[in-house]
Write an enzyme that holds these catalytic residues in place. Sequence first.
Site, PDB file in Angstrom:
ATOM      1  N   ASP B 429      21.394  43.511   1.363  1.00 39.72           N
ATOM      2  CA  ASP B 429      22.407  43.187   2.354  1.00 39.72           C
ATOM      3  C   ASP B 429      22.143  44.005   3.621  1.00 39.72           C
ATOM      4  OD1 ASP B 429      25.336  41.820   2.332  1.00 39.72           O
ATOM      5  OD2 ASP B 429      25.334  43.624   3.570  1.00 39.72           O
ATOM      6  N   ILE B 430      22.202  43.336   4.757  1.00 38.83           N
ATOM      7  CA  ILE B 430      21.985  44.057   6.021  1.00 38.83           C
ATOM      8  C   ILE B 430      23.243  44.886   6.318  1.00 38.83           C
ATOM      9  CG2 ILE B 430      21.522  43.814   8.490  1.00 38.83           C
ATOM     10  CD1 ILE B 430      20.197  41.108   7.811  1.00 38.83           C
ATOM     11  N   GLU B 472      24.448  37.450   5.334  1.00 40.37           N
ATOM     12  CA  GLU B 472      23.402  38.443   5.556  1.00 40.37           C
ATOM     13  C   GLU B 472      22.947  39.020   4.220  1.00 40.37           C
ATOM     14  OE1 GLU B 472      26.550  38.726   6.172  1.00 40.37           O
ATOM     15  OE2 GLU B 472      27.310  40.751   5.876  1.00 40.37           O
TER      16      GLU B 472
END
Lengths: 128, 556
Positions: B429-430, B472
């Site tokens: 996950d960003i 994301e």
Amino acid sequence: MSELQRVLYVEDEPDIQTVAKIALEVVGGFTVKICSSGEEALAAAEDFDPDMILLDVMMPGMDGPSTLAALRQRPALAQTPVAFMTAKVQPQEVTQFKSLGALDVIAKPFEPMQLANQVRALWEESSG
Amino acid sequence: MADVPVDLAAALARLGKVYAQRVRGELDELTQVAAGLESEADVRPSLEQLHQHLHRIAGAGGTLGFKTLSQAARALEIEANGWLSQDVVALDVAQRRRFADAVATLVDHLSQCETAPTQAVAQAPSARTTAFGHGGKVAVWLVEDEIPLGEHLVHLLGQFGYEPRLYTRFDAVAAAVRDQCPDCLVMDPHSTAEDLGAVEALMTSPSFQALNCPVIFVSANGDFPSRMRAARLGVDGFMLKPLDIPRLVDRIGRILEERHADPYRVLVVDDDRDLAEHLRLVLSADGMDVDVLSEPEQVIEAVATFHPELVLMDMHMPDYSGPELATVIRHHDDLLGLPIVYLSAEQDRAKQIQALRSGADDFLTKPISDTELVAAVRVRAARFRQLANLMTKDSLTGLLKHARIKESIVRELARAQRTGHPLAVAMLDIDRFKQVNDRYGHAVGDRVIMALAHLLKQRLRKSDGIGRYGGEEFVVILPDCDLQMAQNVLEDIRARFEVLPFLHDGHEFRCTLSAGIASTGEHPEADDGQLLIAADQALYAAKHGGRNQIQVSPVL
């Protein structure tokens, strides 16, 4: 906690010796001793009294693992943290090296700017 | 302490220079030894000598900054080692020659650390080598005379797993492409008449055009005449300075995907072996991958193993008709979309239409010219591939969609249980992505997502599954990979992502990612859902632990 000061590096390749010595001394500020073979390391290690030992895996004569085994026979060096330096970092091999009593494996070719930090991080892990 | 690294850099540069001189001599000798392999009865002594030297070069070269030399030497070392481990070293002439050629080209890599590439190129062997071959990495050559910028670009492209090489002059590149061809050439054409002339001379030369090498211009000047000039030169991309690296990488990725797209797979079902062979030759000559099936009973198995993108079948076969076979194929839900085209001498329109009712897509009438056949097949297969991609792949990143990645986990888990090999699943996950979107807008956010997608594609193996799980959030499936290996791979990706600069309105920013890994080694009983949950929990721990880190799921 005491500081990492004295590093013994066992490596047969002169080019890498030079780079490693500069990298560890200049960036890390360590006192570095280089030995060109496992035999030489066995002869010099107790006098040098290293805080940490770096061992090349593939060397003519005594290789890294047998050097480690021999170092562990010396009471003064039985507990000294050791890391292997090798290009072959397959996970199974890392596990195998660790099972021999090494802290970890530092991948070759190493990045000269990073080497001292890698070594220090491993050492701190082992002592704290 | 502050000035210390400068000393180190200078010291290393000196060492590198001395090393390059020495290793050049060493490589000359090795080239001689390798060339001798061809005529030697017992190659073991020479091979052992080569192996030893290659091992040293691989180790020392990398440390002294000759990364690609080190990688190339490592690949050859491994190959030599494989041969030496046999009881009897059995090498045919072609293997010996290829090995010798590869050794001879090692010297090319020295040019990468030297200031005057032209000198190194002049000494390179005349044998033509394709840059793509070195360890399967994509060679991207840059022409940039601002050295700091060029070196920065080289570093960043390296982070994406490309093999970049920097040139400062057009004539140096023109000389280099005589011996080697990059997979992509990125250059600033400048606007001085002299430079423009050099660029045009290079790009219009017959030898360069024969290479069919993709070219991207990066320019500070984006006015219409500049763009038109680029278009007329047949440039594949035009980007403005200051350069947005993720965008450049995306462009390179797309160009190479088009260039290296897999050939269309066509299954020919025909009992007439001569005709089938003819079809195979015609379609293969056009670059398609053709499988011929002469026993129609095997059609479902053939489709399941070959995954054709089009089935070309005869209308009339001795035991079954085309429409009957088409019906059998259409009984499989997952084959409903597969194009089926009949090839037949049937001229009767009514019968043709009748045949299409059973689920085929089209009817080609024999005799048909080779050109027509190729065009008809190509256009339908392309359409099928497009639709299949739309259904299975995320449009922004080209990665698998949510549903597909879950299917993929089920499949890989079953395989892992069968083979006993470990399987690792990771969720990425960003970090603080919402802030990126809020601060810079969604277009910029999309570029961050695309950059990570490219990084994953570049750094993971072809056999790994990569999916965009949500906004994301990404999932990667790593078959034959234990926890430690997965951790190494993801840590590498994390470190590379962290240093990527993104641009917005001339302002540079960076992003980080967190990931959680779960492996069947630690969760032997977990099903696909549980494995994902374990990875998700590890991801949560990574987020909780301060982000920008990889966490692994502990043993249950």
